[in-house]
Scaffold this active site. Structure first.
Site, short mmCIF file in Angstrom:
data_model
loop_
_atom_site.label_atom_id
_atom_site.label_comp_id
_atom_site.label_asym_id
_atom_site.label_seq_id
_atom_site.Cartn_x
_atom_site.Cartn_y
_atom_site.Cartn_z
N ASP A 176 0.62 -1.14 -0.15
CA ASP A 176 0.11 0.09 -0.15
C ASP A 176 0.78 1.19 -0.02
OD1 ASP A 176 0.93 -0.86 2.55
OD2 ASP A 176 -0.53 0.89 3.34
N GLU A 180 0.26 -1.22 5.74
CA GLU A 180 1.15 -0.65 6.31
C GLU A 180 0.94 0.81 6.70
OE1 GLU A 180 5.27 0.74 7.37
OE2 GLU A 180 3.97 1.32 5.95
ZN LIG Z 1 6.81 2.52 3.75
#
Ligand SMILES: [Zn+2]
Length: 392
Positions: A84, A145
């Protein structure tokens, strides 16, 4: 075509440009996941998707690529990157100009962390091509993340066979190795007072803003000590000047390189709020969330020598240093798999000015390959699965 130590620069750059142009802000990683799956399956490796999509409320789970080792008596090694990006991350138009790749200035570039994905895919290509001996690999591409390490948190420890590993996700120049990173905890506090008419019956009210102000004035904020920082980042409450405010919401955080420092400042922050409320008859509801544990790469960890040796082979100078942020490495280490976290040289990530040099993009891929080769060497010297993990 330029080949440097097996890296095909043009192919790597093309792959990278494709990866960044597939928008994947947190919780919308399905398209980039499909692309990764395509590349990996074409190379003949298997890809699993775990159940993290539900946990993170996104459209993809974490991808786990399992690459069998050439010698099954060796440890399995974890290699990690996240799929992401932050926003604005749709419609990314990568521009290659001289020795750098940038976005067109309207979006981020997404080299964080697609430089790592491109490198890992390229590394797989090379392992396929050279047919060289290598340890078993688990390559994990996480989701969400940037939304709080959610994919890594949802990753099941039991789904991984790895004894140790390497995360490729840090800001900083190529060669930067994270030695420590803070633990973080976040507080959502609701301060409850009592509403009353401010002009007619102020003595019937309990002002939540007064409680919040008194509490905050007593908190240890900013750089609390060498290892610890604390911040009140948001405060909201109140309606009008003629009403004694009965509710204030406060959002704050504490970070510390030591878990004890984190606990101490958490308690101190809670106590300031509880005391200030008690002083004038209000109450507080405190909701703490542990964002992630502290991360350390001990000075005697063999992971350091793996990385330093790998860097030496390809003329990258190792730079050791602490970071103020959290990454998937904190979570994975917290789950009991020792990992090192390495920078790939992307600059000004999380901004519209994000860029990476062609040199670093290529060297990063080369570094991944060298790390796997270095692990192979070490694993041949200690051919018991997991033997090295205890020195990590
Ligand atoms: Zn990163």
């Amino acid at each position: 075509m330029h080949f440097t130590m097996g890296i095909d620069q043009e192919r790597l750059v093309a792959d990278f440009m494709t990866l960044v142009s597939i928008g994947s802000p947190s919780r919308d990683e399905a398209h980039v996941a499909a692309y990764i799956r395509g590349v990996v399956e074409e190379l003949g490796f298997t890809v699993e998707e775990d159940g993290a999509a539900d946990d993170v409320q996104g459209n993809s789970g974490n991808l786990i690529v399992r690459v069998p080792g050439t010698n099954e008596r060796q440890s399995t090694i974890l290699l990690m990157a996240h799929m992401d990006t932050v926003s604005p991350g749709y419609g990314i138009q990568p521009i290659r100009l001289n020795d750098r790749i940038t976005s067109d200035g309207k979006t981020i570039l997404g080299a964080d962390d697609k430089a790592a994905i491109a490198g890992l895919l390229h590394m797989l290509r090379i392992l396929r091509m050279t047919k060289e001996p290598h340890p078993a690999l688990e390559i994990v591409f996480t989701v969400s993340e940037e939304a709080g390490l959610l994919g890594a948190k949802a990753l099941q420890r039991e789904s991984l066979a790895s004894s140790y590993g390497f995360v490729f996700d840090s800001a900083g120049p190529l060669g930067f190795i994270v030695t420590e990173g803070p633990a973080q905890a976040k507080l959502q506090a609701i301060v409850n007072g009592r509403a009353a008419h401010a002009g007619i019956a102020p003595e019937k009210g309990i002002n939540a803003i007064t409680i919040a102000a008194n509490a905050i004035s007593r908190m240890h904020l900013g750089r609390v000590d060498e290892y610890t920082t604390a911040n009140v980042g948001r405060i909201a409450g109140g309606f009008a000047t003629n009403i004694v405010c009965d509710r204030v919401e406060i959002n704050a955080e504490v970070r510390s390189l030591h878990d004890e420092g984190l606990q101490r400042e958490r308690l101190a922050m809670s106590a300031s709020l509880e005391q200030a409320a008690q002083d004038i008859g209000g109450t507080v509801d405190l909701h703490w969330i542990d964002s992630y544990p502290a991360f350390t790469l001990p000075a005697d960890s063999f992971l350091r020598s793996v990385v330093v040796n790998a860097m030496e082979h390809i003329d990258i100078s190792p730079i050791f240093g602490a970071t103020g942020g959290g990454s998937d490495a904190n979570i994975i280490a917290g789950k009991g798999i020792p990992v090192a976290n390495l920078a790939l040289g992307y600059q000004q990530n999380h901004t519209l000015e994000e860029w990476i040099s062609l040199h670093d993009l290529m060297k990063g891929a080369e570094l991944m390959l060298e790390i796997v080769r270095e692990c192979q060497k070490l694993e041949c010297a200690y051919p018991t699965p997991g033997a090295l993990g205890q020195f990590a």
